[in-house]
Design an enzyme around this catalytic site. Structure first.
Site: not given
Ligand SMILES: NC(=O)C1=CN([C@@H]2O[C@H](COP(=O)(O)OP(=O)(O)OC[C@H]3O[C@@H](n4cnc5c(N)ncnc54)[C@H](O)[C@@H]3O)[C@@H](O)[C@H]2O)C=CC1
Ligand SMILES: O=C(CO)COP(=O)(O)O
Length: 340
Positions: A9, A119, A203
């Site tokens: 990435g 995430k 979150k």
């Protein structure tokens, strides 16, 4: 033994950590100095992004203005990037992990370890899986997680912050700490992979809520209420599905600190605010505002809603459910305070 790090990435966060890892491997004898970084190849002003990175040492599209160390070598071939690696750093938007793992399955060295900086969660017909479990099960490598209050541009500018590594095996946690820790990027390692990972994923949904509140100009008290209720629902969800998740984890950088920073300055917040002020869809705004970067909060809200609705649990998570409905069912944004 010499460890060889490969980065999978090269977006905004991937490039920021490339700067840290490139410098850190040079500080220790137990790391090979060369770090290959897999780049999803694309043209930028008619030139391959890998060529630009390898000549200018800058990811001009995803982290402009930041110099990368010359030992970071951009590579468009995923298998070539990972062929001889012993430490894999996964840092791609979560929607691409399944296809990456399929390509890597059976093609990486047997002694590899991995860490996920992603995430998000993986939802399928049978339920949901953590990204670390997905990597660990499909590639058969022990997998740690890193997550924290880490807006990539600020980290790349070396402004002080903290982060959290969750490990299953302490030696792996310490080895990964070596490649990430710096005086301005302080790493704490904790034995709670699941807690750290779920904090990072969930979150992003709350951050959408923070942006909606900003768009509605409801003020700081309302934002604080959204953060508090969000933290409560994050903890409740985590413990409902994984009883071993530790309360202390929510006080680490990956918990309350990441919630605060993302609700103040993240991409999810920014796009959600624009959704209220312009009335445009999240997909359209992602394209218009993020120049190829990806939103994670909306799809994670959908993933979580799918999990909750299958188990008849939506009423127990009013904030997360309302955020989903605003994003995907078009209910008015003001319902964020009316429905909780
Ligand atoms: N940007 C940030 O401040 C932070 C991001 N993260 C997390 O890190 C992870 C990676 O995010 P970023 O590095 O910010 O990425 P990004 O959102 O900046 O960039 C998107 C990346 O996806 C790549 N891509 C596009 N299509 C693809 C495909 N079909 N297959 C594979 N790759 C493709 C692009 O080339 C680009 O590298 C996410 O889970 C994010 O939540 C975590 C902490 C901070
Ligand atoms: O995870 C992040 C900061 O810790 C970045 O959040 P955004 O994806 O909302 O920018």
């Amino acid at each position: 033994m010499t460890e060889r790090v490969a980065l999978i990435g090269s977006g905004n966060w991937g490039s920021a950590v490339a700067k840290i890892i490139g410098r850190n491997v040079r500080k220790f004898n137990h790391f090979d100095n060369k770090v290959k970084m897999w780049v999803f190849e694309e043209k930028v002003n008619g030139q391959n992004l890998t060529e630009i990175i390898n000549t200018k040492h800058e990811n001009v599209k995803y982290l402009p203005g930041i110099q990368l160390p010359s030992n970071i070598v951009a590579c468009p071939d995923l298998l070539e990037t990972c062929r001889d690696a012993t430490m894999l750093v996964f840092v791609v938007p979560h929607q691409f992990v399944t296809s990456i793992c399929k390509q890597l399955k059976g093609r990486i060295p047997a002694n590899c370890k991995a860490i996920s900086l992603i995430k998000g969660i993986d939802v399928n017909a049978d339920g949901f899986r953590l990204i670390t479990d997905m990597i660990q099960e499909s590639l058969e490598v022990p997998t740690c997680v890193l997550s924290g209050a880490n807006i990539a541009n600020e980290v790349a500018e070396e402004k002080f912050c903290e982060t959290t590594i969750g490990y299953r095996n302490r030696a792996d946690g310490e080895l990964f700490r070596d490649i990430f820790h710096t005086p301005s990027f302080r790493v704490n390692i904790v034995p709670d992979v699941v807690g750290v990972e779920l904090c990072g994923a969930l979150k992003n949904i709350v951050a959408i809520g923070g942006g909606l509140v900003d768009g509605l100009k409801l003020g700081d008290n309302t934002k604080a209420a959204i953060i508090r209720i969000g933290l409560y629902e994050m903890r409740k969800f985590s413990k409902m599905f994984y009883a071993d998740v530790k309360d202390e984890t929510f006080f680490e950088s990956c918990g309350v600190a990441d919630l605060i920073t993302t609700c103040a300055g993240g991409r999810n917040r920014k796009v959600a605010e624009a959704h209220v002020t312009t009335g445009k869809s999240f997909d359209q705004l992602e394209k218009e505002m993020l120049n190829g970067q990806k939103l994670q909060g909306t799809s994670t809200a959908q993933d979580m809603y799918n999990i909750l609705s299958k188990k008849n649990l939506c009423h127990e998570f009013p904030l997360m459910t309302t955020i989903y409905r605003i994003c995907y069912e078009g209910i008015p944004p003001i319902r964020i305070v009316e429905d909780i």
